[in-house]
Scaffold this active site. Structure first.
Site, mmCIF file in Angstrom:
data_model
loop_
_atom_site.group_PDB
_atom_site.id
_atom_site.type_symbol
_atom_site.label_atom_id
_atom_site.label_comp_id
_atom_site.label_asym_id
_atom_site.label_seq_id
_atom_site.Cartn_x
_atom_site.Cartn_y
_atom_site.Cartn_z
ATOM 1 N N GLY A 27 25.424 43.413 57.193
ATOM 2 C CA GLY A 27 26.604 43.671 56.348
ATOM 3 C C GLY A 27 27.583 42.512 56.406
ATOM 4 O O GLY A 27 28.797 42.711 56.484
ATOM 5 N N ALA A 28 27.029 41.272 56.333
ATOM 6 C CA ALA A 28 27.863 40.083 56.552
ATOM 7 C C ALA A 28 28.542 39.574 55.290
ATOM 8 O O ALA A 28 29.243 38.573 55.331
ATOM 9 C CB ALA A 28 26.997 38.976 57.153
ATOM 10 N N ASN A 29 28.334 40.263 54.159
ATOM 11 C CA ASN A 29 28.906 39.747 52.912
ATOM 12 C C ASN A 29 30.304 40.283 52.634
ATOM 13 O O ASN A 29 30.957 39.850 51.691
ATOM 14 C CB ASN A 29 27.994 40.091 51.725
ATOM 15 C CG ASN A 29 27.814 41.583 51.568
ATOM 16 O OD1 ASN A 29 27.103 42.200 52.344
ATOM 17 N ND2 ASN A 29 28.486 42.178 50.592
ATOM 18 N N GLY A 31 34.137 42.389 54.177
ATOM 19 C CA GLY A 31 35.014 42.961 55.200
ATOM 20 C C GLY A 31 34.858 42.359 56.585
ATOM 21 O O GLY A 31 34.891 41.138 56.780
ATOM 22 N N ILE A 32 34.674 43.235 57.569
ATOM 23 C CA ILE A 32 34.641 42.832 58.977
ATOM 24 C C ILE A 32 33.407 41.965 59.272
ATOM 25 O O ILE A 32 33.487 40.973 60.008
ATOM 26 C CB ILE A 32 34.659 44.099 59.869
ATOM 27 C CG1 ILE A 32 35.970 44.882 59.632
ATOM 28 C CG2 ILE A 32 34.504 43.748 61.335
ATOM 29 C CD1 ILE A 32 35.974 46.303 60.178
ATOM 30 N N GLY A 33 32.269 42.312 58.666
ATOM 31 C CA GLY A 33 31.039 41.552 58.902
ATOM 32 C C GLY A 33 31.158 40.127 58.390
ATOM 33 O O GLY A 33 30.690 39.176 59.032
ATOM 34 N N SER A 156 33.025 53.511 65.567
ATOM 35 C CA SER A 156 34.358 53.809 65.039
ATOM 36 C C SER A 156 35.002 54.852 65.935
ATOM 37 O O SER A 156 34.307 55.679 66.532
ATOM 38 C CB SER A 156 34.252 54.363 63.617
ATOM 39 O OG SER A 156 35.485 54.926 63.228
ATOM 40 N N TYR A 181 29.535 60.774 58.810
ATOM 41 C CA TYR A 181 30.019 59.474 59.297
ATOM 42 C C TYR A 181 30.379 59.562 60.786
ATOM 43 O O TYR A 181 29.976 58.718 61.590
ATOM 44 C CB TYR A 181 31.221 59.046 58.455
ATOM 45 C CG TYR A 181 31.762 57.671 58.776
ATOM 46 C CD1 TYR A 181 31.090 56.518 58.358
ATOM 47 C CD2 TYR A 181 32.943 57.513 59.496
ATOM 48 C CE1 TYR A 181 31.589 55.258 58.646
ATOM 49 C CE2 TYR A 181 33.443 56.254 59.791
ATOM 50 C CZ TYR A 181 32.770 55.127 59.359
ATOM 51 O OH TYR A 181 33.268 53.866 59.657
HETATM 52 N N1 LIG Z 1 37.389 49.208 57.895
HETATM 53 C C1 LIG Z 1 37.722 50.063 58.844
HETATM 54 O O1 LIG Z 1 38.882 50.533 58.934
HETATM 55 C C2 LIG Z 1 36.686 50.497 59.861
HETATM 56 C C3 LIG Z 1 37.091 51.350 60.912
HETATM 57 C C4 LIG Z 1 36.147 51.729 61.846
HETATM 58 C C5 LIG Z 1 34.834 51.268 61.757
HETATM 59 N N2 LIG Z 1 34.471 50.462 60.716
HETATM 60 C C6 LIG Z 1 33.064 49.999 60.666
HETATM 61 O O2 LIG Z 1 33.030 48.592 60.487
HETATM 62 C C7 LIG Z 1 31.788 48.214 59.882
HETATM 63 C C8 LIG Z 1 32.063 47.246 58.751
HETATM 64 O O3 LIG Z 1 32.714 47.940 57.700
HETATM 65 P P1 LIG Z 1 33.835 47.274 56.773
HETATM 66 O O4 LIG Z 1 35.084 48.015 57.019
HETATM 67 O O5 LIG Z 1 33.835 45.796 56.890
HETATM 68 O O6 LIG Z 1 33.322 47.757 55.324
HETATM 69 P P2 LIG Z 1 32.724 46.956 54.082
HETATM 70 O O7 LIG Z 1 33.662 45.881 53.642
HETATM 71 O O8 LIG Z 1 32.359 47.997 53.105
HETATM 72 O O9 LIG Z 1 31.408 46.279 54.667
HETATM 73 C C9 LIG Z 1 30.274 47.059 54.968
HETATM 74 C C10 LIG Z 1 29.040 46.182 54.912
HETATM 75 O O10 LIG Z 1 27.887 47.037 55.134
HETATM 76 C C11 LIG Z 1 26.967 46.772 54.102
HETATM 77 N N3 LIG Z 1 26.095 47.889 53.768
HETATM 78 C C12 LIG Z 1 26.429 49.109 53.265
HETATM 79 N N4 LIG Z 1 25.324 49.811 52.985
HETATM 80 C C13 LIG Z 1 24.265 49.021 53.320
HETATM 81 C C14 LIG Z 1 22.873 49.172 53.235
HETATM 82 N N5 LIG Z 1 22.288 50.263 52.715
HETATM 83 N N6 LIG Z 1 22.073 48.165 53.676
HETATM 84 C C15 LIG Z 1 22.620 47.029 54.161
HETATM 85 N N7 LIG Z 1 23.940 46.821 54.243
HETATM 86 C C16 LIG Z 1 24.750 47.806 53.814
HETATM 87 C C17 LIG Z 1 27.814 46.424 52.881
HETATM 88 O O11 LIG Z 1 27.019 45.789 51.911
HETATM 89 P P3 LIG Z 1 27.449 45.862 50.339
HETATM 90 O O12 LIG Z 1 28.638 44.990 50.182
HETATM 91 O O13 LIG Z 1 26.228 45.376 49.646
HETATM 92 O O14 LIG Z 1 27.750 47.304 50.062
HETATM 93 C C18 LIG Z 1 28.839 45.530 53.531
HETATM 94 O O15 LIG Z 1 28.324 44.249 53.691
HETATM 95 C C19 LIG Z 1 31.119 49.523 59.431
HETATM 96 O O16 LIG Z 1 30.118 49.888 60.368
HETATM 97 C C20 LIG Z 1 32.261 50.539 59.483
HETATM 98 O O17 LIG Z 1 31.796 51.845 59.714
HETATM 99 C C21 LIG Z 1 35.370 50.051 59.776
#
Ligand SMILES: NC(=O)c1ccc[n+]([C@@H]2O[C@H](COP(=O)([O-])OP(=O)(O)OC[C@H]3O[C@@H](n4cnc5c(N)ncnc54)[C@H](OP(=O)(O)O)[C@@H]3O)[C@@H](O)[C@H]2O)c1
Length: 302
Positions: A27-29, A31-33, A156, A181
């Site tokens: 998920g490196a494209n 947000g956090i990744g 989380s 979730y």
């Molecule tokens: N943001 C917060 O407040 C928060 C809080 C607690 C935990 N987290 C955790 O942090 C991690 C990163 O999340 P984020 O907040 O950075 O959200 P994000 O911006 O939505 O990034 C999520 C990443 O996961 C990828 N992904 C989703 N479905 C996938 C699939 N079927 N196969 C491969 N990749 C997939 C997305 O790809 P696409 O762009 O192609 O969809 C995107 O690259 C997650 O595990 C999330 O649960 C986030």
């Protein structure tokens, strides 16, 4: 403004470089990744962007190469909705990479709905847990041969609201998106606990973390546009930036302070106490055995 962030955000202070190290970020494209991958690229690592969309990964790669000057950035397609894609991803990595120093299971999604994937798993449980479980198991041999190496699982704080029903691991009863979730994140913690036991003496560590609360694309599946924008704007205004939220992953990936630490839960670049359920070794073992059956793969095979 950002009071909560100031109280909670840890910044990784380690200046450790990563030249010669190979890192996978799922998920490196976005947000956090994305911020995690960029930070590691900045430290000189060879970074593999494991993403489901090659075009989104290409856009991310272009920015990372431009902003860090590191050209050793690679894209490998991975769709966690398909265990076949996970297996193909791992086969490809074993062919192209001689070593793997850090695996960051970062990808995750909410609001995926209630349906069963082609692999017979609940879609939310598969994307947030089972696929990363399989991916990790398949890459353990490479991580072992590259040791010391590190596995980092992005969980989380929501795991604290999990409601466990062991006869319903795959959430066949179709609970709410929120419950799916929360449970998937509890499972990430339990997998971390059990895997750390199984990896004792190998110099491969595994830890879980809560990244913080940040405005990312995580909320894209909220169906009501007004509520979605409200959530995203509130988070963007009050909480952490995606870069700040990447810092606990970075800390666990690079800091010498945690080189020997395994099976723990972190947030804000500090060890924190996860829920009681997350610390239950019996439960962790049981979940591991059931998960191996569900993904049809056993770590013992290697
Ligand atoms: N943001 C917060 O407040 C928060 C809080 C607690 C935990 N987290 C955790 O942090 C991690 C990163 O999340 P984020 O907040 O950075 O959200 P994000 O911006 O939505 O990034 C999520 C990443 O996961 C990828 N992904 C989703 N479905 C996938 C699939 N079927 N196969 C491969 N990749 C997939 C997305 O790809 P696409 O762009 O192609 O969809 C995107 O690259 C997650 O595990 C999330 O649960 C986030």
């Amino acid at each position: 403004v950002k009071i909560y962030q100031k109280l909670t955000c840890g910044i990784c202070r380690s200046s450790a470089h990563m030249v010669g190290k190979v890192v996978i970020v799922t998920g490196a494209n976005s947000g956090i990744g994305f911020e995690t991958a960029k930070d590691l690229a900045n430290r000189g690592a060879r970074v593999i962007l494991a993403c489901r969309s090659v075009s989104r990964a290409t856009a991310a790669k272009q920015i990372i190469v431009k902003e860090t000057g590191n050209k050793d950035i690679h894209i490998q397609q991975l769709d966690l909705k398909s265990l076949r894609s996970v297996r193909e991803f791992c086969e490809q990595i074993k062919k192209t990479e001689k070593r793997l120093d850090v695996l960051i299971n970062n990808a995750g999604a909410g609001g995926l709905g209630n349906y069963t994937t082609d692999d017979g798993l609940h879609v939310g449980m598969q994307v947030n847990f089972f696929a990363s479980f399989l991916l990790t198991c398949q890459l353990v041999p490479l991580l072992k041969s590259s040791a010391p190496s590190r596995i980092i699982n992005v969980s989380s704080m929501i795991h604290k609201y999990a409601e466990l029903d062991f006869d319903n691991l795959n959430m066949e009863k179709y609970w709410s998106d929120y419950q799916v979730y929360a449970n998937s994140k509890l499972f990430i913690n339990l997998m971390t606990l059990e895997l750390s036991n199984r990896l004792k003496g190998t110099d491969v560590t595994v830890n879980a973390l809560h990244p913080g609360v940040a405005a990312t694309n995580l909320f894209r599946n909220i169906p009501n546009a007004f509520i979605r924008q409200l959530v995203e704007r509130t988070l963007g205004f009050m909480f952490q930036t995606p870069w700040e939220a990447s810092q606990t992953s970075i800390y666990l990936a690079v800091s010498p302070e945690v080189a020997d630490v395994s099976g723990r839960y972190f947030s804000d670049c500090r060890e924190k106490e996860p829920s009681k359920l997350s610390q239950n070794h019996e439960l962790a073992k049981k979940l591991w055995i059931e998960s191996e059956k569900l993904v049809k793969y056993s770590l013992q095979e290697n």
